[in-house]
Scaffold this motif. Structure first.
Motif, PDB file in Angstrom:
ATOM      1  N   PHE A   1       6.969  -1.265 -49.420  1.00 47.50           N
ATOM      2  CA  PHE A   1       7.928  -0.155 -49.292  1.00 47.50           C
ATOM      3  C   PHE A   1       9.332  -0.722 -49.375  1.00 47.50           C
ATOM      4  CE2 PHE A   1      10.861   2.351 -46.727  1.00 47.50           C
ATOM      5  CZ  PHE A   1      10.695   3.613 -47.281  1.00 47.50           C
ATOM      6  N   LEU A   2      10.193  -0.018 -50.112  1.00 41.91           N
ATOM      7  CA  LEU A   2      11.594  -0.390 -50.205  1.00 41.91           C
ATOM      8  C   LEU A   2      12.440   0.844 -49.924  1.00 41.91           C
ATOM      9  CD1 LEU A   2      13.656  -2.651 -50.942  1.00 41.91           C
ATOM     10  CD2 LEU A   2      13.627  -1.732 -53.271  1.00 41.91           C
ATOM     11  N   GLN A   3      13.363   0.721 -48.988  1.00 42.54           N
ATOM     12  CA  GLN A   3      14.208   1.853 -48.630  1.00 42.54           C
ATOM     13  C   GLN A   3      15.030   2.325 -49.825  1.00 42.54           C
ATOM     14  OE1 GLN A   3      14.204   3.343 -45.464  1.00 42.54           O
ATOM     15  NE2 GLN A   3      15.262   4.932 -46.623  1.00 42.54           N
ATOM     16  N   ASN A   4      15.048   3.638 -50.051  1.00 43.95           N
ATOM     17  CA  ASN A   4      15.839   4.233 -51.128  1.00 43.95           C
ATOM     18  C   ASN A   4      17.240   4.583 -50.643  1.00 43.95           C
ATOM     19  OD1 ASN A   4      13.649   4.473 -53.141  1.00 43.95           O
ATOM     20  ND2 ASN A   4      12.787   5.935 -51.700  1.00 43.95           N
TER      21      ASN A   4
ATOM     22  N   PHE B   1      -2.170  -3.430 -39.027  1.00 41.64           N
ATOM     23  CA  PHE B   1      -2.175  -4.439 -40.088  1.00 41.64           C
ATOM     24  C   PHE B   1      -0.933  -5.323 -39.973  1.00 41.64           C
ATOM     25  CE2 PHE B   1      -4.800  -1.047 -41.692  1.00 41.64           C
ATOM     26  CZ  PHE B   1      -5.820  -1.692 -42.369  1.00 41.64           C
ATOM     27  N   GLU B   2      -1.097  -6.589 -40.300  1.00 39.85           N
ATOM     28  CA  GLU B   2       0.042  -7.501 -40.279  1.00 39.85           C
ATOM     29  C   GLU B   2       1.021  -7.123 -41.386  1.00 39.85           C
ATOM     30  OE1 GLU B   2       1.063 -12.192 -41.138  1.00 39.85           O
ATOM     31  OE2 GLU B   2      -0.949 -11.665 -40.417  1.00 39.85           O
ATOM     32  N   ALA B   3       2.311  -7.177 -41.061  1.00 41.76           N
ATOM     33  CA  ALA B   3       3.343  -6.820 -42.034  1.00 41.76           C
ATOM     34  C   ALA B   3       4.506  -7.783 -41.930  1.00 41.76           C
ATOM     35  CB  ALA B   3       3.824  -5.388 -41.802  1.00 41.76           C
ATOM     36  N   GLU B   4       5.230  -7.893 -43.013  1.00 35.29           N
ATOM     37  CA  GLU B   4       6.487  -8.640 -43.029  1.00 35.29           C
ATOM     38  C   GLU B   4       7.616  -7.675 -43.358  1.00 35.29           C
ATOM     39  OE1 GLU B   4       6.171 -11.855 -45.805  1.00 35.29           O
ATOM     40  OE2 GLU B   4       4.976 -13.103 -44.447  1.00 35.29           O
ATOM     41  N   GLU B   5       8.698  -7.760 -42.587  1.00 33.44           N
ATOM     42  CA  GLU B   5       9.871  -6.932 -42.837  1.00 33.44           C
ATOM     43  C   GLU B   5      11.045  -7.843 -43.172  1.00 33.44           C
ATOM     44  OE1 GLU B   5      10.638  -3.969 -39.928  1.00 33.44           O
ATOM     45  OE2 GLU B   5       8.540  -3.344 -39.777  1.00 33.44           O
TER      46      GLU B   5
ATOM     47  N   ALA C   1      12.954  -3.740 -46.538  1.00 34.52           N
ATOM     48  CA  ALA C   1      11.709  -3.861 -47.289  1.00 34.52           C
ATOM     49  C   ALA C   1      10.565  -4.219 -46.350  1.00 34.52           C
ATOM     50  CB  ALA C   1      11.844  -4.930 -48.379  1.00 34.52           C
ATOM     51  N   THR C   2       9.374  -3.779 -46.719  1.00 36.32           N
ATOM     52  CA  THR C   2       8.170  -4.065 -45.940  1.00 36.32           C
ATOM     53  C   THR C   2       7.029  -4.396 -46.879  1.00 36.32           C
ATOM     54  OG1 THR C   2       8.853  -2.436 -44.261  1.00 36.32           O
ATOM     55  CG2 THR C   2       6.573  -3.199 -44.184  1.00 36.32           C
ATOM     56  N   VAL C   3       6.261  -5.412 -46.520  1.00 37.91           N
ATOM     57  CA  VAL C   3       4.991  -5.698 -47.189  1.00 37.91           C
ATOM     58  C   VAL C   3       3.910  -5.721 -46.114  1.00 37.91           C
ATOM     59  CG1 VAL C   3       3.632  -7.353 -48.521  1.00 37.91           C
ATOM     60  CG2 VAL C   3       6.046  -6.992 -49.079  1.00 37.91           C
TER      61      VAL C   3
ATOM     62  N   MET D   1      13.201 -12.891 -42.066  1.00 35.20           N
ATOM     63  CA  MET D   1      11.924 -12.189 -42.251  1.00 35.20           C
ATOM     64  C   MET D   1      11.202 -12.123 -40.918  1.00 35.20           C
ATOM     65  SD  MET D   1       8.830 -12.969 -44.967  1.00 35.20           S
ATOM     66  CE  MET D   1       9.893 -12.634 -46.350  1.00 35.20           C
ATOM     67  N   ALA D   2      10.696 -10.940 -40.570  1.00 31.30           N
ATOM     68  CA  ALA D   2      10.022 -10.754 -39.299  1.00 31.30           C
ATOM     69  C   ALA D   2       8.586 -10.296 -39.525  1.00 31.30           C
ATOM     70  CB  ALA D   2      10.753  -9.716 -38.460  1.00 31.30           C
ATOM     71  N   THR D   3       7.661 -10.883 -38.769  1.00 27.73           N
ATOM     72  CA  THR D   3       6.260 -10.455 -38.820  1.00 27.73           C
ATOM     73  C   THR D   3       6.056  -9.342 -37.801  1.00 27.73           C
ATOM     74  OG1 THR D   3       5.541 -12.666 -39.487  1.00 27.73           O
ATOM     75  CG2 THR D   3       3.870 -11.199 -38.574  1.00 27.73           C
ATOM     76  N   THR D   4       5.516  -8.228 -38.251  1.00 24.76           N
ATOM     77  CA  THR D   4       5.331  -7.069 -37.384  1.00 24.76           C
ATOM     78  C   THR D   4       3.916  -6.524 -37.545  1.00 24.76           C
ATOM     79  OG1 THR D   4       6.167  -5.544 -39.083  1.00 24.76           O
ATOM     80  CG2 THR D   4       7.782  -6.476 -37.541  1.00 24.76           C
ATOM     81  N   ASN D   5       3.656  -5.430 -36.833  1.00 23.90           N
ATOM     82  CA  ASN D   5       2.366  -4.757 -36.913  1.00 23.90           C
ATOM     83  C   ASN D   5       2.589  -3.357 -37.468  1.00 23.90           C
ATOM     84  OD1 ASN D   5       0.204  -2.846 -35.738  1.00 23.90           O
ATOM     85  ND2 ASN D   5      -0.671  -4.853 -35.341  1.00 23.90           N
ATOM     86  N   TRP D   6       1.835  -3.006 -38.509  1.00 25.37           N
ATOM     87  CA  TRP D   6       1.957  -1.684 -39.118  1.00 25.37           C
ATOM     88  C   TRP D   6       0.594  -1.000 -39.052  1.00 25.37           C
ATOM     89  CZ3 TRP D   6       0.120   1.229 -43.287  1.00 25.37           C
ATOM     90  CH2 TRP D   6       0.885   2.325 -43.630  1.00 25.37           C
ATOM     91  N   PHE D   7       0.427  -0.109 -38.085  1.00 24.08           N
ATOM     92  CA  PHE D   7      -0.820   0.639 -37.890  1.00 24.08           C
ATOM     93  C   PHE D   7      -2.030  -0.288 -37.860  1.00 24.08           C
ATOM     94  CE2 PHE D   7       2.131   3.767 -39.630  1.00 24.08           C
ATOM     95  CZ  PHE D   7       1.973   4.827 -38.733  1.00 24.08           C
TER      96      PHE D   7
END
Length: 244
Positions: free
Chosen positions: A62-65, A9-13, A21-23, A1-7
């Motif tokens: 978000f979950l990749q389709n 906001f803090e996100a986990e991928e 997946a992303t939250v 699990m990686a902590t990232t920045n989404w626009f």
């Protein structure tokens, strides 16, 4: 699990059932316990709804389709993902699907199949009628200069166009389930959309909801093509979702 920045906001991928997946999290201390799920095109037009709702304490996932045409394995996996995210982060599992274009068709089919996981729907220039998009049999242009037809045939495991014409699990066919579940909806569309013409797609949603007398808010943007998605001022959209 990686902590990232989404626009901003803090996100986990991470990976969920072998799919990306992303939250995305609201600002610290602002969570309202609610969840929205972007059904396709994760990073497209976040200012339309995702950022405004994140600012109001929603989580976003978000979950990749496998494809963008709403087949059952993708819908079932997304349902398991929503339940997983809701449980892990102590959120309500009744989410707000955010569906733009083909994401709109996924949102409709997801809500029809799993109404218990949906509190309110946001659709933006949604694909409702496969004969219009991707086929382009009406006013619009065939998606990808026609490449959308073999794409959807492969995704839905149909042998030819004749079988697609007889296919009875289009978003259009799923509208009665939304009405039965009384799911509130807000829809945005452009009246000059050449990719997903409103009067071959969104209009069926409008008529169904208006005839049923269900909570429904619609914004038709004069002279707007398929892009940009969203409203220049999303406050009325946000207010409707918060109210429902």
């Amino acid at each position: 699990m990686a902590t990232t920045n989404w626009f901003g906001f803090e996100a986990e991928e991470f990976t969920f059932e072998n799919h990306a997946a992303t939250v995305v999290f609201p600002r610290e201390g602002t969570s309202c316990g609610r969840l929205m799920v972007k059904t396709e095109y994760r990073d497209a037009f976040p200012e339309a709804l995702e950022i405004p709702l994140l600012e109001r304490g929603f989580h976003l996932c978000f979950l990749q389709n496998d494809n963008r045409w709403g087949d059952s394995p993708d819908l079932d996996r997304k349902a398991r993902f929503v339940r997983f995210v809701a449980e892990k982060y102590h959120l309500s599992p009744a989410c707000v699907p955010v569906g733009m274009s083909c994401g709109g068709l996924i949102a409709i089919k997801f809500a029809a199949k799993y109404p218990e996981l949906v509190s309110c729907l946001y659709l933006d220039a949604p694909v409702v009628n496969y004969m219009s998009c991707p086929c382009g049999f009406g006013k619009g242009v065939a998606l990808g200069d026609g490449s959308g037809i073999p794409e959807i045939l492969e995704a839905l495991k149909l042998p030819d166009l004749g079988h697609l014409m007889a296919y009875r699990d289009m978003p259009l066919d799923n509208l009665p389930a939304l009405l039965n579940a009384k799911i509130p909806m807000v829809m945005v569309a452009g009246d000059a959309d050449q990719t997903v013409p409103y009067d071959e797609n969104g209009v069926f949603v409008t008529k169904a909801y208006q005839n049923a007398g269900l909570p429904f808010l619609e914004f038709i943007k004069p002279g707007c093509d398929h892009h940009p998605h969203g409203m220049a001022d999303p406050r009325d959209v946000v207010a409707f979702i918060l109210a429902h």
